[in-house]
Design an enzyme around this catalytic site. Structure first.
Site, PDB file in Angstrom:
ATOM      1  N   TYR A 283      -4.893  -0.731   1.755  1.00  0.00           N
ATOM      2  CA  TYR A 283      -4.514  -0.634   3.173  1.00  0.00           C
ATOM      3  C   TYR A 283      -3.017  -0.861   3.353  1.00  0.00           C
ATOM      4  CZ  TYR A 283      -4.301  -2.245   8.064  1.00  0.00           C
ATOM      5  OH  TYR A 283      -3.969  -2.442   9.381  1.00  0.00           O
TER       6      TYR A 283
ATOM      7  N   ASP B 102      -6.549  -4.416  17.740  1.00  0.00           N
ATOM      8  CA  ASP B 102      -5.223  -4.773  17.224  1.00  0.00           C
ATOM      9  C   ASP B 102      -4.217  -4.692  18.359  1.00  0.00           C
ATOM     10  OD1 ASP B 102      -2.838  -5.060  15.871  1.00  0.00           O
ATOM     11  OD2 ASP B 102      -3.272  -3.542  14.363  1.00  0.00           O
TER      12      ASP B 102
ATOM     13  N   ASP C  49      -5.104 -10.692   9.759  1.00  0.00           N
ATOM     14  CA  ASP C  49      -6.152  -9.689   9.961  1.00  0.00           C
ATOM     15  C   ASP C  49      -7.472 -10.163   9.374  1.00  0.00           C
ATOM     16  OD1 ASP C  49      -4.474  -7.836  11.154  1.00  0.00           O
ATOM     17  OD2 ASP C  49      -4.751  -6.280   9.621  1.00  0.00           O
TER      18      ASP C  49
END
Lengths: 122, 122
Positions: A8, A32, A91
């Site tokens: 990612y 997000d 995250d």
């Protein structure tokens, strides 16, 4: 899960939204930052990441990826062409049985945004 | 929320379970690590932290606390008297309107436990 996170970051920094989207399940959700409406599904997720990459943002992992059951948590910061700008983020990626991300949540807020003329600069 | 996290770390490292418990709502849940049965309510939370502190564990924050709406996320590592042991963790604290933590989740797993004879050592 660690490999998916590393892919990612590499795909984001390479400006490759298709590679990022390939990590997600077709009906995945991307929130997000947390508190904003989620992007749902591959098309919406691709648009979101393509636009994010256009800002010139680059992601720098901080420390090891933490893995608990089906979820990876990782700390990173975002840099920009302007060296005075920075965003600190954590995250969470939740994975399905097939190894695809089904839910992504990015934790940051105004106090984590440096150089944007926001409260963190006060 | 940042102050609560800083108080949490200071109280943990000082071995003061009552100060830690004072940060939580009476019916709060503590899931540490994620995937294990939660500790619910002040009495269970106090027992959990008192036992954790007996291991000699100390918490070291890594980077800024991330704050998104009602949730603080922070990365840290845990050290022990044995310098070869270490655990890398990311915690989420969700806060109620009164500023007390209503939900704590700790993200780490076997790969984040160094020096415990677990897979991370292989």
């Amino acid at each position: 899960m660690v490999r998916a996170v590393e892919t990612y970051v590499a795909a984001f920094d390479a400006g490759d939204p298709d590679m990022v989207v390939g990590l997600f399940a077709p009906d995945a959700t991307v929130e997000d930052p947390v508190g904003t409406p989620p992007h749902v599904g591959h098309a919406a997720i691709r648009t979101f990441y393509a636009n994010s990459m256009k800002t010139g943002a680059k992601l720098k992992l901080e420390g090891p990826v933490r893995v608990a059951v089906d979820t990876a948590a990782f700390a990173f910061h975002v840099t920009f062409a302007d060296p005075n700008m920075r965003v600190d983020v954590i995250d969470l990626f939740r994975f399905g049985d097939d190894g695809k991300v089904v839910s992504m949540k990015a934790f940051f807020g105004p106090t984590n945004m440096i150089g944007f003329g926001r409260p963190a600069d006060a």
